[in-house]
Design an enzyme around this catalytic site. Structure first.
Site, PDB file in Angstrom:
ATOM      1  N   LYS A 127      42.762  72.786  88.593  1.00  0.00           N
ATOM      2  CA  LYS A 127      40.991  72.591  88.662  1.00  0.00           C
ATOM      3  C   LYS A 127      40.816  73.091  90.110  1.00  0.00           C
ATOM      4  O   LYS A 127      41.594  73.397  91.078  1.00  0.00           O
ATOM      5  CB  LYS A 127      40.988  71.238  88.949  1.00  0.00           C
ATOM      6  CG  LYS A 127      39.642  70.713  88.477  1.00  0.00           C
ATOM      7  CD  LYS A 127      39.013  70.655  86.985  1.00  0.00           C
ATOM      8  CE  LYS A 127      37.840  70.511  86.783  1.00  0.00           C
ATOM      9  NZ  LYS A 127      37.576  70.252  85.518  1.00  0.00           N
ATOM     10  N   ASP A 167      32.810  73.891  84.826  1.00  0.00           N
ATOM     11  CA  ASP A 167      32.995  72.221  84.988  1.00  0.00           C
ATOM     12  C   ASP A 167      31.327  72.225  85.626  1.00  0.00           C
ATOM     13  O   ASP A 167      30.457  73.208  85.336  1.00  0.00           O
ATOM     14  CB  ASP A 167      33.805  71.845  85.817  1.00  0.00           C
ATOM     15  CG  ASP A 167      33.971  70.171  85.683  1.00  0.00           C
ATOM     16  OD1 ASP A 167      34.389  69.748  84.770  1.00  0.00           O
ATOM     17  OD2 ASP A 167      33.456  69.732  86.705  1.00  0.00           O
TER      18      ASP A 167
HETATM   19  P1  NDP Z   1      26.551  70.292  84.078  1.00  0.00           P
HETATM   20  O1  NDP Z   1      26.713  70.760  85.511  1.00  0.00           O
HETATM   21  O2  NDP Z   1      26.362  71.131  82.930  1.00  0.00           O
HETATM   22  O3  NDP Z   1      25.864  68.887  83.910  1.00  0.00           O
HETATM   23  C1  NDP Z   1      26.346  67.735  84.655  1.00  0.00           C
HETATM   24  C2  NDP Z   1      25.403  66.568  84.351  1.00  0.00           C
HETATM   25  O4  NDP Z   1      25.617  65.637  84.799  1.00  0.00           O
HETATM   26  C3  NDP Z   1      23.989  66.949  84.762  1.00  0.00           C
HETATM   27  O5  NDP Z   1      22.917  66.538  83.897  1.00  0.00           O
HETATM   28  C4  NDP Z   1      24.019  66.287  86.226  1.00  0.00           C
HETATM   29  O6  NDP Z   1      22.641  65.816  86.940  1.00  0.00           O
HETATM   30  C5  NDP Z   1      24.836  64.986  85.904  1.00  0.00           C
HETATM   31  N1  NDP Z   1      25.553  64.748  86.859  1.00  0.00           N
HETATM   32  C6  NDP Z   1      26.553  65.393  87.717  1.00  0.00           C
HETATM   33  N2  NDP Z   1      26.816  64.614  88.924  1.00  0.00           N
HETATM   34  C7  NDP Z   1      26.028  63.446  88.914  1.00  0.00           C
HETATM   35  C8  NDP Z   1      26.105  62.504  89.944  1.00  0.00           C
HETATM   36  N3  NDP Z   1      26.859  62.564  91.040  1.00  0.00           N
HETATM   37  N4  NDP Z   1      25.189  61.460  89.444  1.00  0.00           N
HETATM   38  C9  NDP Z   1      24.460  61.492  88.274  1.00  0.00           C
HETATM   39  N5  NDP Z   1      24.491  62.433  87.476  1.00  0.00           N
HETATM   40  C10 NDP Z   1      25.301  63.558  87.872  1.00  0.00           C
HETATM   41  O7  NDP Z   1      28.250  69.827  83.899  1.00  0.00           O
HETATM   42  P2  NDP Z   1      29.093  69.567  82.398  1.00  0.00           P
HETATM   43  O8  NDP Z   1      27.962  69.105  81.381  1.00  0.00           O
HETATM   44  O9  NDP Z   1      29.963  70.687  82.184  1.00  0.00           O
HETATM   45  O10 NDP Z   1      30.212  68.259  82.922  1.00  0.00           O
HETATM   46  C11 NDP Z   1      29.933  67.094  82.898  1.00  0.00           C
HETATM   47  C12 NDP Z   1      31.371  65.929  82.725  1.00  0.00           C
HETATM   48  O11 NDP Z   1      31.876  66.515  81.866  1.00  0.00           O
HETATM   49  C13 NDP Z   1      32.054  66.243  84.067  1.00  0.00           C
HETATM   50  O12 NDP Z   1      32.608  65.157  84.452  1.00  0.00           O
HETATM   51  C14 NDP Z   1      33.086  67.312  83.907  1.00  0.00           C
HETATM   52  O13 NDP Z   1      34.081  67.370  84.480  1.00  0.00           O
HETATM   53  C15 NDP Z   1      33.159  66.945  82.276  1.00  0.00           C
HETATM   54  N6  NDP Z   1      33.901  68.232  81.228  1.00  0.00           N
HETATM   55  C16 NDP Z   1      33.129  69.294  81.285  1.00  0.00           C
HETATM   56  C17 NDP Z   1      33.753  70.165  80.553  1.00  0.00           C
HETATM   57  C18 NDP Z   1      33.325  71.431  80.188  1.00  0.00           C
HETATM   58  O14 NDP Z   1      33.772  72.060  79.220  1.00  0.00           O
HETATM   59  N7  NDP Z   1      32.175  71.946  80.685  1.00  0.00           N
HETATM   60  C19 NDP Z   1      35.231  70.076  79.901  1.00  0.00           C
HETATM   61  C20 NDP Z   1      35.708  68.707  79.907  1.00  0.00           C
HETATM   62  C21 NDP Z   1      35.186  67.680  80.848  1.00  0.00           C
HETATM   63  P3  NDP Z   1      22.211  66.823  88.107  1.00  0.00           P
HETATM   64  O15 NDP Z   1      21.756  68.016  87.358  1.00  0.00           O
HETATM   65  O16 NDP Z   1      20.946  65.820  88.560  1.00  0.00           O
HETATM   66  O17 NDP Z   1      23.125  67.010  89.158  1.00  0.00           O
END
Ligand code: NDP
Length: 446
Positions: A127, A167
């Site tokens: 990671k 991510d």
């Molecule tokens: P994105 O950056 O596309 O979206 C993240 C979302 O989560 C946004 O809506 C963001 O809101 C919100 N968010 C992030 N940090 C916070 C926080 N501290 N408090 C509240 N809301 C928050 O990321 P992904 O959709 O790719 O990832 C989301 C989750 O899925 C993560 O935990 C990631 O590790 C996990 N994941 C992702 C994979 C992938 O293929 N992308 C694979 C496996 C797991 P804002 O815009 O306001 O920050």
């Protein structure tokens, strides 16, 4: 919190990795599930497999200087954690978010080792990322940052060594800039990153894979109760990549998704976020890079500022934002309101207290390393297509993804069945561990 040998083990982890609370939390969850299994299988204990798995093979930390649009110098910190390569090249995403630090990336890399093992594909765990915040930055600034980040990272990665992906904060745009710089520095076109664009080696279904996989896993869990997603009311947190495609698949399965959120709050749409409304969300978040509250103004529904969606009545909850976004009180509210299934799109979104509540209530609880493994699994499929220099159709990739999620669910049942209840956490942790541990035994003390 810990007892006996788990406590002793955790004391050493905490002393060796001070202040890294998310890493401690992730290791504790695994150690607590695994310790009885390890006690019964002394070969793992003698070879100190758990101690070795909890120690990264390599940690890279580097300066990322770049010039912003005003011509001012900015300095960020870059990381890559190469955690375990027992079953394949290091594989795992890059996160760009101001909260990123060593402990958060070590927790994610540690989780990734077990998750990648569960996918049945030959991928080790890694990671990386940076404390860079893409929010509010111009495309030019994001490009400058990505180029500087890759100017160091390129030395350490490669298609047979370490293959990063996206991510939080790293989507198609960032992968494009990172890939462009890698290609320029190495003078080679290889599958060194996944999540690439369709025209230059990306796989169909990769953007959808994590969200879709989370729903395939939920459907498998529900099947064990002779139930389906059809007609279910679903709450989803986040509004990024994972949340968007979880919404799409849940809706396709006949469920009604009533919430999405971001770090400013939650939108509650009891009528459901249908295909047309989701197209608005995709444009809003991926192109305009706006905030989710704009959805509430557009469709005349409630915006709950600063709130997470867990107080909303639902049958199925899908946390798809970030770590520790469901605390003990949220979990109690979910159970009290009749939630029967939690499938985690995010990594470690439920706190230890929340997990206790779910397990005590004996609801279907699918933890992230099993339920969200569809993303990295499809990255593995992208690597295979790149090596073969061909591309599979959408249907082919989706079918393979579905098959992998079913296989992960079966492994959880194999190791997690406890009389009338399946402890998916225990099942996923043991199943993920066995393949990596046996490979480490085969390869000697390295
Ligand atoms: P994105 O950056 O596309 O979206 C993240 C979302 O989560 C946004 O809506 C963001 O809101 C919100 N968010 C992030 N940090 C916070 C926080 N501290 N408090 C509240 N809301 C928050 O990321 P992904 O959709 O790719 O990832 C989301 C989750 O899925 C993560 O935990 C990631 O590790 C996990 N994941 C992702 C994979 C992938 O293929 N992308 C694979 C496996 C797991 P804002 O815009 O306001 O920050």
């Amino acid at each position: 919190m810990a007892k006996g040998s788990v406590a002793e083990f955790m004391d050493k982890i905490i002393a060796k990795n001070p202040g890294e609370k998310e890493f401690h939390q992730a290791v504790y969850e695994v150690a607590d599930s695994l310790m009885p299994f390890i006690e019964k299988n002394p070969k793992y204990k003698q070879a100190k497999i758990l101690e070795r798995i909890a120690e990264p093979e390599r940690v890279l930390m580097f300066r990322v200087p770049w010039l912003d649009d005003k011509g001012e110098v900015q300095v960020n910190r870059g990381f890559r954690i190469e955690m375990n390569s027992a079953i394949g090249p290091y594989k795992g995403g890059l996160r760009f978010h101001p909260s990123v630090n060593l402990g958060i990336l070590k927790f994610l890399a540690f989780e990734q080792v077990f998750k990648n093992s569960l996918t049945t594909l030959p991928m080790g765990g890694g990671k990386g990322g940076s404390d860079f915040d893409p929010k509010g930055k111009s495309d030019n600034e994001v490009m400058k940052f990505c180029q500087s980040f890759m100017s160091e990272l390129f030395r350490h990665i490669g298609p047979d060594t370490d293959v990063p992906a996206g991510d939080i904060g790293v989507g198609g745009r960032e992968i494009g800039f990172l890939f462009g710089q890698y290609k320029r520095l190495r003078n080679e076109f290889t599958g060194v990153l996944t999540g690439k664009g369709r025209n230059w080696g990306g796989s169909l279904i990769r953007p959808e894979a994590t969200g879709y996989g989370t729903l395939y896993f939920a459907e498998e869990m529900l099947k064990t109760k002779n139930d389906t997603m059809e007609g279910k009311v679903v709450t989803i947190s986040g509004s990024g990549n994972v949340a968007q495609y979880a919404t799409e698949k849940a809706t396709q399965m006949g469920a009604t998704v009533v919430s999405l959120s971001d770090s400013e709050g939650t939108v509650y749409d009891p009528k459901g976020i249908d295909e047309k409304k989701l197209a608005f969300v995709l444009e809003l978040k991926n192109v305009k890079r706006g905030r989710i509250k704009e959805y509430a103004s557009k469709y005349g529904c409630k915006f709950l500022p600063g709130k997470r969606p867990w107080g909303i009545k639902c049958d199925v909850a899908l946390p798809c934002a970030t770590q520790n976004e469901v605390d003990g009180n949220d979990a109690k509210a979910l159970v009290k309101n009749g939630c029967i299934c939690v499938s985690e799109g995010a990594n470690m979104p439920s706190s230890p207290e929340a997990i206790d509540v779910f397990l005590k209530a004996k609801i279907l609880y699918g933890l992230g390393k099993a339920a969200n493994a569809g993303g990295v699994a499809t990255s593995g499929l992208e690597m295979s297509q790149n090596s073969l220099r061909l591309s599979w159709t959408r249907e082919e990739v989706d079918e393979k993804l579905h098959g992998i999620m079913v296989a992960i669910h079966e492994q959880c049942l194999k190791y997690g069945k406890e009389n009338d209840f399946t402890n998916y956490m225990k099942g996923a942790n043991i199943a993920g561990f066995v393949k990596v541990a046996n490979s480490m035994l085969d390869q000697g003390v390295v």
